[in-house]
Write an enzyme that holds these catalytic residues in place. Structure first.
Site, short mmCIF file in Angstrom:
data_model
loop_
_atom_site.label_atom_id
_atom_site.label_comp_id
_atom_site.label_asym_id
_atom_site.label_seq_id
_atom_site.Cartn_x
_atom_site.Cartn_y
_atom_site.Cartn_z
N HIS A 38 0.76 -1.11 -0.21
CA HIS A 38 -0.10 0.33 0.45
C HIS A 38 1.04 0.62 0.45
O HIS A 38 2.21 0.62 0.45
CB HIS A 38 -0.91 0.00 0.98
CG HIS A 38 -0.26 -0.35 2.37
ND1 HIS A 38 0.51 0.89 3.17
CD2 HIS A 38 -0.10 -1.24 3.42
CE1 HIS A 38 1.05 -0.09 3.68
NE2 HIS A 38 0.58 -1.07 4.83
N GLY A 76 1.84 3.64 1.48
CA GLY A 76 2.96 3.38 3.39
C GLY A 76 4.11 2.45 2.67
O GLY A 76 5.73 2.99 3.06
N HIS A 77 3.79 1.27 1.98
CA HIS A 77 5.08 0.20 1.62
C HIS A 77 5.96 1.53 0.84
O HIS A 77 7.13 2.01 0.21
CB HIS A 77 5.09 -0.73 0.84
CG HIS A 77 3.80 -1.29 1.94
ND1 HIS A 77 3.03 -1.85 1.63
CD2 HIS A 77 5.37 -2.24 2.93
CE1 HIS A 77 3.43 -3.07 2.84
NE2 HIS A 77 3.87 -3.55 3.46
N SER A 105 -2.00 -0.18 6.52
CA SER A 105 -1.41 -1.14 6.92
C SER A 105 -1.84 -2.51 5.89
O SER A 105 -3.29 -2.22 5.20
CB SER A 105 -1.97 -1.49 8.61
OG SER A 105 -2.42 -2.62 8.87
#
Ligand code: PAF
Length: 283
Positions: A34, A36-37, A185
């Site tokens: 997502h 975040g990655h 997450s």
């Protein structure tokens, strides 16, 4: 993007790249990528010459077999996202490649894992330590990037790198959030629509608690109030812990004056999904 599934082939390629003077950045993941990655990939691309991302759902870090079974696996979509983001190398080994034999090595991180995630997920950090050590040996990165959402994991990997002389700088990248504050997450996709709304309470309580700390209220008072809010049945959260800890050692804090950085950390179930989040506060 080059894709490897054999560690020997990746190591050979990276040795050549290192010889040309390239600085290697590494983003280890378990996939289901997502934003975040992608912010970790972005950080690596801006600070190194060659970014390697790994995708491996590591069985040894799941203390709950159902959690392992339900962990989302979206390799094709992940590949596309990485390609688009400009990642140069993807390592996606199979189970046999990472665990060709039964492992006897056991990781224990002392006080760093007797609290929070280590307490509620016994054996979890052993599995993280084991797989991250293997990956660090294979990739030998100069910089490795981890998300602050998994703060305890970040502190444990910093310690692991120091203790085992891995020649790597661990870079902690701030948590990416949805518009309502929910930390991004891979597990969020498993939340039902009603639960997804309820999950935003975790960040809200972290923020409120941080404001109260900054206003000089006592640690115990704030902790109790946060626990009261989060255990109120109308929130839909089954709280595991709310902690106010030292940002480095992660040990619970009694007197705020003694600390330079505080970590407010929370974990709980919303429906069947276990979520964690934290806020760091510089004093
Ligand atoms: O944070 C994760 O996704 C995992 O714990 C990691 C670091 C990739 C190890 O499996």
């Amino acid at each position: 993007m080059l894709v490897f599934d054999k560690k020997a082939e990746l190591t050979e390629y990276l040795t050549q790249q290192r010889q040309t003077g390239k600085l290697i950045g590494f983003v280890p993941t378990m996939g289901a990528l997502h934003q975040g990655h992608l912010s970790l990939i972005e950080a690596s691309l801006s600070q190194t010459d060659l970014t390697v991302c790994s995708i491996f759902v590591n069985p040894t870090q799941f203390n709950n077999p159902q959690d392992l079974e339900k962990y989302p696996r979206t390799l094709e979509k992940d590949r596309e996202l990485l390609e688009k983001a400009g990642c140069q190398v993807l390592f996606c080994p199979g189970q046999q490649e990472m665990y060709p034999n039964v492992s006897y090595t056991n990781f224990s991180f002392g006080l760093l894992e007797t609290v929070m995630e280590g307490y509620f997920r016994p054996g979890h950090f052993h599995g993280v330590g084991l797989v991250v050590s293997k990956l660090f040996h294979i990739v030998q990165p100069n910089l490795a990037f981890f998300g602050q959402k998994d703060l305890q994991q970040c502190r444990i990997i910093e310690q692991l790198a120091k203790d085992l002389f891995f020649n790597v700088s661990v870079v902690v990248v701030p948590t990416m959030r949805e518009a309502d504050g929910l930390a991004m997450s891979s597990r969020n996709v498993r939340l039902q629509p009603g639960e997804r709304k309820e999950a935003a309470i975790l960040y809200k309580v972290l923020q409120e608690s941080a404001n109260r700390l900054l206003a000089g209220e006592g640690v115990q008072e704030i902790k109790k109030a946060a626990e009261r809010t989060l255990t109120n049945t109308t929130t839909g959260v089954r709280l595991e812990y709310f902690c106010i800890a030292d940002g480095g050692t992660l040990q619970p804090v009694k007197d705020v004056q003694q600390h330079k950085q505080l970590a407010l950390c929370v974990a709980g179930y919303v429906g069947e999904v276990r979520l964690i989040d934290n806020l760091l506060l510089e004093l």
